[in-house]
Motif scaffolding. Structure first.
Motif, PDB file in Angstrom:
ATOM      1  N   TYR A   1       0.835  -1.212   0.000  1.00 34.87           N
ATOM      2  CA  TYR A   1       0.000   0.000   0.000  1.00 34.87           C
ATOM      3  C   TYR A   1       0.871   1.263   0.000  1.00 34.87           C
TER       4      TYR A   1
ATOM      5  N   ILE B   1       4.519   1.203  -7.517  1.00 36.92           N
ATOM      6  CA  ILE B   1       3.760   0.086  -8.068  1.00 36.92           C
ATOM      7  C   ILE B   1       2.298   0.501  -8.173  1.00 36.92           C
ATOM      8  N   ASP B   2       1.528  -0.279  -8.913  1.00 37.49           N
ATOM      9  CA  ASP B   2       0.099  -0.010  -9.052  1.00 37.49           C
ATOM     10  C   ASP B   2      -0.652  -1.280  -8.659  1.00 37.49           C
ATOM     11  N   ILE B   3      -1.321  -1.238  -7.508  1.00 38.14           N
ATOM     12  CA  ILE B   3      -2.052  -2.424  -7.061  1.00 38.14           C
ATOM     13  C   ILE B   3      -3.519  -2.377  -7.456  1.00 38.14           C
ATOM     14  N   GLY B   4      -3.939  -1.357  -8.211  1.00 36.45           N
ATOM     15  CA  GLY B   4      -5.317  -1.241  -8.646  1.00 36.45           C
ATOM     16  C   GLY B   4      -5.811  -2.428  -9.446  1.00 36.45           C
TER      17      GLY B   4
ATOM     18  N   ASP C   1      -8.717  -5.049  -8.423  1.00 36.53           N
ATOM     19  CA  ASP C   1      -9.865  -5.273  -9.298  1.00 36.53           C
ATOM     20  C   ASP C   1     -10.054  -6.757  -9.586  1.00 36.53           C
TER      21      ASP C   1
ATOM     22  N   GLY D   1       3.768   5.682  -5.714  1.00 35.67           N
ATOM     23  CA  GLY D   1       3.781   5.598  -7.166  1.00 35.67           C
ATOM     24  C   GLY D   1       4.759   4.598  -7.742  1.00 35.67           C
TER      25      GLY D   1
ATOM     26  N   ASP E   1       2.358   1.743  -3.348  1.00 34.07           N
ATOM     27  CA  ASP E   1       1.320   2.222  -4.257  1.00 34.07           C
ATOM     28  C   ASP E   1       1.094   3.720  -4.063  1.00 34.07           C
TER      29      ASP E   1
END
Length: 57
Positions: free
Chosen positions: A38, A46-49, A53, A44, A41
């Motif tokens: 988290y 990594i992107d855990i979005g 999803d 910026g 994320d």
């Protein structure tokens, strides 16, 4: 015979406590890894979005 029952009960308590200790360490490790992901994320890196999803969260 009573001594055997008491010894087995004591052994069962020790086994349960060891399992609980291992489970606590596992949960704590997962929480730390989730917090690190988290934080990365938010920064910026990594992107855990897409991962969230895919999990439906």
């Amino acid at each position: 015979m009573d001594f055997i029952i008491i010894a087995l009960a004591f052994l069962a308590v020790i086994i349960v406590l060891k399992i609980m200790k291992s489970a606590f360490k596992f949960v704590l490790t997962i929480l730390i890894l989730a917090f690190v992901a988290y934080y990365l994320d938010l920064q910026g890196f990594i992107d855990i979005g897409p991962f969230l999803d895919a999990l439906g969260i």
